[in-house]
Design a protein around this motif. Structure first.
Motif, mmCIF file in Angstrom:
data_model
loop_
_atom_site.group_PDB
_atom_site.id
_atom_site.type_symbol
_atom_site.label_atom_id
_atom_site.label_comp_id
_atom_site.label_asym_id
_atom_site.label_seq_id
_atom_site.Cartn_x
_atom_site.Cartn_y
_atom_site.Cartn_z
ATOM 1 N N ARG A 90 112.585 66.670 32.856
ATOM 2 C CA ARG A 90 112.285 65.715 33.921
ATOM 3 C C ARG A 90 110.863 65.900 34.451
ATOM 4 O O ARG A 90 110.148 64.929 34.703
ATOM 5 C CB ARG A 90 113.295 65.879 35.062
ATOM 6 N N THR A 91 110.493 67.152 34.623
ATOM 7 C CA THR A 91 109.170 67.478 35.148
ATOM 8 C C THR A 91 108.537 68.520 34.240
ATOM 9 O O THR A 91 108.921 69.696 34.285
ATOM 10 C CB THR A 91 109.274 68.042 36.583
ATOM 11 N N PRO A 92 107.591 68.134 33.392
ATOM 12 C CA PRO A 92 107.005 69.089 32.445
ATOM 13 C C PRO A 92 106.371 70.276 33.164
ATOM 14 O O PRO A 92 105.590 70.109 34.095
ATOM 15 C CB PRO A 92 105.947 68.250 31.716
ATOM 16 N N ILE A 93 106.746 71.465 32.719
ATOM 17 C CA ILE A 93 106.179 72.695 33.265
ATOM 18 C C ILE A 93 105.963 73.672 32.120
ATOM 19 O O ILE A 93 106.390 73.437 30.995
ATOM 20 C CB ILE A 93 107.091 73.349 34.327
ATOM 21 N N ARG A 94 105.309 74.761 32.441
ATOM 22 C CA ARG A 94 105.120 75.823 31.454
ATOM 23 C C ARG A 94 106.195 76.895 31.664
ATOM 24 O O ARG A 94 106.507 77.251 32.802
ATOM 25 C CB ARG A 94 103.730 76.430 31.584
ATOM 26 N N LEU A 95 106.765 77.389 30.574
ATOM 27 C CA LEU A 95 107.725 78.483 30.610
ATOM 28 C C LEU A 95 107.100 79.721 29.982
ATOM 29 O O LEU A 95 106.311 79.617 29.037
ATOM 30 C CB LEU A 95 108.997 78.104 29.840
ATOM 31 N N ASP A 96 107.445 80.892 30.516
ATOM 32 C CA ASP A 96 106.923 82.110 29.906
ATOM 33 C C ASP A 96 107.777 82.486 28.693
ATOM 34 O O ASP A 96 108.703 81.753 28.303
ATOM 35 C CB ASP A 96 106.820 83.237 30.931
ATOM 36 N N GLY A 97 107.496 83.634 28.080
ATOM 37 C CA GLY A 97 108.198 84.026 26.871
ATOM 38 C C GLY A 97 109.678 84.269 27.062
ATOM 39 O O GLY A 97 110.447 84.246 26.088
ATOM 40 N N SER A 98 110.097 84.481 28.310
ATOM 41 C CA SER A 98 111.518 84.673 28.618
ATOM 42 C C SER A 98 112.183 83.395 29.124
ATOM 43 O O SER A 98 113.342 83.431 29.548
ATOM 44 C CB SER A 98 111.673 85.781 29.661
ATOM 45 N N GLY A 99 111.438 82.299 29.110
ATOM 46 C CA GLY A 99 111.978 81.030 29.578
ATOM 47 C C GLY A 99 111.933 80.841 31.073
ATOM 48 O O GLY A 99 112.558 79.908 31.606
ATOM 49 N N LEU A 100 111.173 81.691 31.773
ATOM 50 C CA LEU A 100 111.069 81.561 33.222
ATOM 51 C C LEU A 100 110.012 80.525 33.580
ATOM 52 O O LEU A 100 108.954 80.460 32.953
ATOM 53 C CB LEU A 100 110.704 82.906 33.855
ATOM 54 N N PRO A 101 110.272 79.686 34.603
ATOM 55 C CA PRO A 101 109.298 78.659 35.008
ATOM 56 C C PRO A 101 108.013 79.289 35.536
ATOM 57 O O PRO A 101 108.048 80.187 36.374
ATOM 58 C CB PRO A 101 110.025 77.887 36.108
ATOM 59 N N MET A 102 106.891 78.772 35.059
ATOM 60 C CA MET A 102 105.581 79.326 35.409
ATOM 61 C C MET A 102 104.735 78.309 36.168
ATOM 62 O O MET A 102 104.698 77.122 35.826
ATOM 63 C CB MET A 102 104.817 79.714 34.138
ATOM 64 N N HIS A 103 104.060 78.751 37.220
ATOM 65 C CA HIS A 103 102.891 78.082 37.774
ATOM 66 C C HIS A 103 103.149 76.704 38.387
ATOM 67 O O HIS A 103 102.234 75.893 38.495
ATOM 68 C CB HIS A 103 101.805 77.977 36.721
ATOM 69 N N GLY A 104 104.373 76.419 38.808
ATOM 70 C CA GLY A 104 104.609 75.233 39.614
ATOM 71 C C GLY A 104 104.779 73.940 38.850
ATOM 72 O O GLY A 104 104.886 73.916 37.626
#
Length: 284
Positions: free
Chosen positions: A79-93
């Motif tokens: 729904r809202t494109p974001i960046r995920l880290d290597g563990s799949g955690l949402p990054m940087h808002g």
């Protein structure tokens, strides 16, 4: 479309249609911001570079769905494109490379406004109607960025200014990191809640690497070499800092943060009806 401010030896370029990112800061014609993958990678993949705004949270969150201030935050990358880290955690808002900023500029100043409530997907994800304002000014020696949030919202945003010294080997960079308290991080780079006194010796960066969280110092961070000195000061509203200097990348980031990483999930992000925070980058 970009906006370029110029004064004396400094020239700064921002892109309102790409999340208001500060894509360039040149001193005497030379770039002093780390470009990493460049603007196109930021637009396409939210890979940070330059001076990105991380909003409404900086760094990682430990969950995609959680309660904060009595409301449910539900992060859906579809729904809202974001960046995920290597563990799949949402990054940087949520606002990385996001269009929708209204901007006005003069030769040495830029004001911009973003109405969060005007974007249904954002509001569905982070259900706090509010506005975000930026006041950017440039003079002969300094770039200053003021962030103002209006409306009842938990505050956890930050900025990641990636700094570099052109034509100077990373190992020869002189750094000053005048912190006195460090936040312990777990294996996912999330704060554990523990803190300890610390001291980072000033001197050559050498082979040192950083990805560490601190409470903000009263003195500026500094990067110096090749006849150039860059100071980054947390002027107001940023009580926390992250320092990031990867071993294979010629950059260092002194990151102003309004709250510790993961504060939205842990419930430590304070609710405000108006919040203002400022930092500056001085180059000489």
């Amino acid at each position: 479309m970009s906006v370029t401010l110029a004064s004396g030896d400094l020239e700064a370029t921002f892109f309102p249609e790409a999340g208001m990112i500060g894509a360039s800061l040149k001193h005497r014609g030379e770039e002093v911001l780390g470009q990493r993958g460049g603007l196109e990678a930021y637009r396409a993949e939210r890979k940070t570079m330059g001076i990105p705004l991380l909003y409404p949270w900086a760094n990682r969150l430990s969950a995609r769905r959680f309660e904060v201030a009595g409301r449910t935050v539900d992060i859906d990358p579809e729904r809202t494109p974001i960046r995920l880290d290597g563990s799949g955690l949402p990054m940087h808002g949520l606002l990385g490379a996001h269009p929708g900023w209204e901007a006005e500029a003069t030769a040495t100043s830029l004001t911009a406004r973003f109405d969060f409530a005007a974007h249904p997907a954002l509001l569905e994800t982070f259900p706090f109607p509010h506005t975000l304002e930026l006041d950017v000014t440039l003079d002969e020696t300094m770039l200053r960025i003021v962030t103002i949030v209006r409306g009842e919202v938990p505050i956890a945003f930050g900025w990641h200014p990636y700094l570099t010294l052109p034509n100077v080997e990373r190992a020869d960079w002189h750094v000053e990191i005048p912190v006195t308290e460090q936040l312990a991080l777990d294996d996912n780079m999330l704060p554990t809640g523990e803190r300890s006194a610390t001291h980072v010796p000033a001197g050559p960066l050498g082979d040192r690497a950083f990805d560490d969280a601190y409470t903000a110092p009263s003195a500026p961070f500094a990067l110096e070499g090749g006849g150039r000195r860059i100071e980054l000061a947390f002027e107001d509203g940023f009580p926390y800092a992250q320092v990031f200097a990867p071993p294979q990348d010629p950059l260092i980031a002194f990151e102003p943060m309004t709250a510790p990483t993961n504060a939205l999930v842990t419930g430590t992000a304070a609710l405000h009806t108006q919040y203002s925070a400022a930092f500056s980058i001085r180059v000489a």
